[in-house]
Enzyme design. Structure first.
Site: not given
Ligand code: IMP
Length: 438
Positions: A43, A229
């Site tokens: 953020h 997210q």
């Molecule tokens: P993880 O949360 O690291 O397990 O990632 C799972 C998916 O969520 C992946 O495609 C990441 O790129 C996406 N992702 C996780 N956090 C964010 C965020 O804050 N912004 C955009 N994509 C996210």
């Protein structure tokens, strides 16, 4: 009582600009609370030309009088939290137990979670999720297993922590060896020392944050719940399995923050004027072409957390309407409208069509996406610079028409329009947020 709380969530695939919106709203809130995700969030708040990328610390940290809370639903990484705290302090931001609390019930991201994330992604090859490699999925999965989890409270109980880490590391080592062929030793004793030290350094901030928030709500103090997210990455309601591992919609607030459902309050859905996505998974309006390139360069669409180039495409009204309905959004905050300037025409996806309707009828909208063919509506663009505009009526007519079409398609009013990274680059629209944003 609850009406005055606010929940700010992303309605796309993350990176909608929630940090800036929370920062604007935070001034009139007593608490800003992260309730989902972890350091995977990025953020960005820009104040007086200074950029503050935040990952774990809530976006209210730059306001005096705001108490920031990392609640129980967060996958808490003490390494990243302490680094962020140190960096903010070096830049003159005051951080202490008065303005930052960490839930003793939050689950801790451990070094073997990051290792598991990397090993799992490597083993999946082209089928990988494209995670941030920060151990988020493995941490939440140990939370669900329960007997493999470390909670923040454990960091304050060295003897129990030692026993837990030794037992868990033994199990993890066996799993890593048999599943991934990984047989480097994991130093349980070293991890224990390191995490005891983190516990000591954070101890004054570790507390029962749910109790603080429930009492604040009863007293009528305004709380802002800051989603991480975006709704399309929600573990239950997103584009599974290409999602993150927590409940990131407004539905995740009660469980993730330890407050009653009624405390959610007014829900503000943040949307980018186009769409972006990092990592793998379906993205019906993706423009893997010059348009996508244009949006990426003009919108500086590179990950705050990983630096990865983001995939870009047109605004998807089908996906956003689904997400807005899911969280019962009251109003919208539209960001990055300035990025669309200079395009001759702008498209909005208004409908998905399928070669075989029967094959998808039992599926939710995100699960239909892989076979969706987008129906687009085309609107005229604008060439004028809008970064310095401060009232809706001063926007070019085509920009106004674009905003109004989004409102019609989603069925919700746009309360704020962001036209640049600075705090003051914002247009108030309708009456929506006037009582909160001053
Ligand atoms: P993880 O949360 O690291 O397990 O990632 C799972 C998916 O969520 C992946 O495609 C990441 O790129 C996406 N992702 C996780 N956090 C964010 C965020 O804050 N912004 C955009 N994509 C996210």
């Amino acid at each position: 009582m609850s009406a005055q709380n606010i929940t700010v969530i992303g309605l796309q695939w993350g990176d909608e600009g929630k940090g800036k919106i929370v920062d604007l709203l935070a001034r009139n809130c007593r608490y800003v609370v992260r309730y989902c995700g972890g350091a995977n969030a990025g953020h960005t708040v820009t104040v007086a030309g200074e950029r503050y990328p935040l990952h774990l610390i809530p976006s209210g940290i730059l306001h005096k009088g705001v108490h920031n809370i990392v609640a129980n639903g967060v996958a808490f990484d003490p390494v990243i939290a302490l680094k962020e705290i140190d960096t903010l302090r070096e830049r003159g931001v005051t951080i202490n137990a008065e303005n930052l609390s960490i839930s003793s019930s939050a689950n801790v991201v451990m070094p073997y979670h990051k290792l598991a994330d990397r090993l799992s992604e490597q083993s999946l090859g082209s089928g990988k999720i494209g995670t941030t490699a920060l151990g988020i999925g493995p941490c939440y999965s140990d939370k669900a297993v329960r007997t493999l989890a470390i909670r923040v409270a454990d960091l304050l109980a060295p003897e129990t922590l030692k026993e837990k880490i030794a037992r868990i590391v033994e199990i993890k080592s066996k799993i890593f060896k048999s599943v991934f062929g990984y047989d480097e030793p994991i130093d349980a004793e070293g991890i224990w020392w390191e995490y005891c030290d983190y516990g000591k350094r954070l101890s004054e901030m570790i507390t029962d944050t749910g109790a603080i928030l429930r009492s604040a709500w009863q007293k009528g103090e305004r709380i802002c719940f800051e989603g991480g997210q975006g709704s399309m990455l929600d573990i239950d309601h997103g584009t599974f399995p290409y999602v993150t591992s927590s409940s990131v919609t407004a539905c995740g607030v009660p469980a993730g923050a330890g407050v009653p459902p009624k405390a959610v309050g007014r829900v503000i859905g943040v949307i980018k004027a186009y769409t972006s996505r990092v990592g793998a998974g379906p993205f019906p309006t993706e423009q893997d072409n010059q348009i996508g390139q244009y949006l990426r360069e003009h919108g500086k669409e590179y990950g705050t957390t990983t630096g990865r180039p983001r995939r870009c495409g047109w605004f998807d009204a089908v996906a956003v309407k689904y997400a807005a309905d899911l969280s019962c959004v009251d109003e919208l905050a539209l960001t990055l409208l300035d990025v669309l300037g200079g395009l001759e025409t702008i498209k909005i996806c208004t409908e998905y069509r399928f070669d075989d309707d029967k094959a998808v009828q039992h599926l939710s909208i995100p699960m239909r996406m892989p076979s969706a063919k987008c129906v687009y509506e085309e609107l005229p663009g604008w060439d004028e610079r809008i970064e310095d505009v401060r009232s809706f009526s001063d926007l070019p007519a085509n920009a106004r028409a674009y905003v109004q079409r989004i409102e019609e398609l989603i069925g919700k009013p746009v309360g704020l329009i962001s036209i640049g990274p600075q705090r003051e680059q914002v247009i108030k629209h309708n009456t929506g947020l006037d009582d909160i944003v001053v």
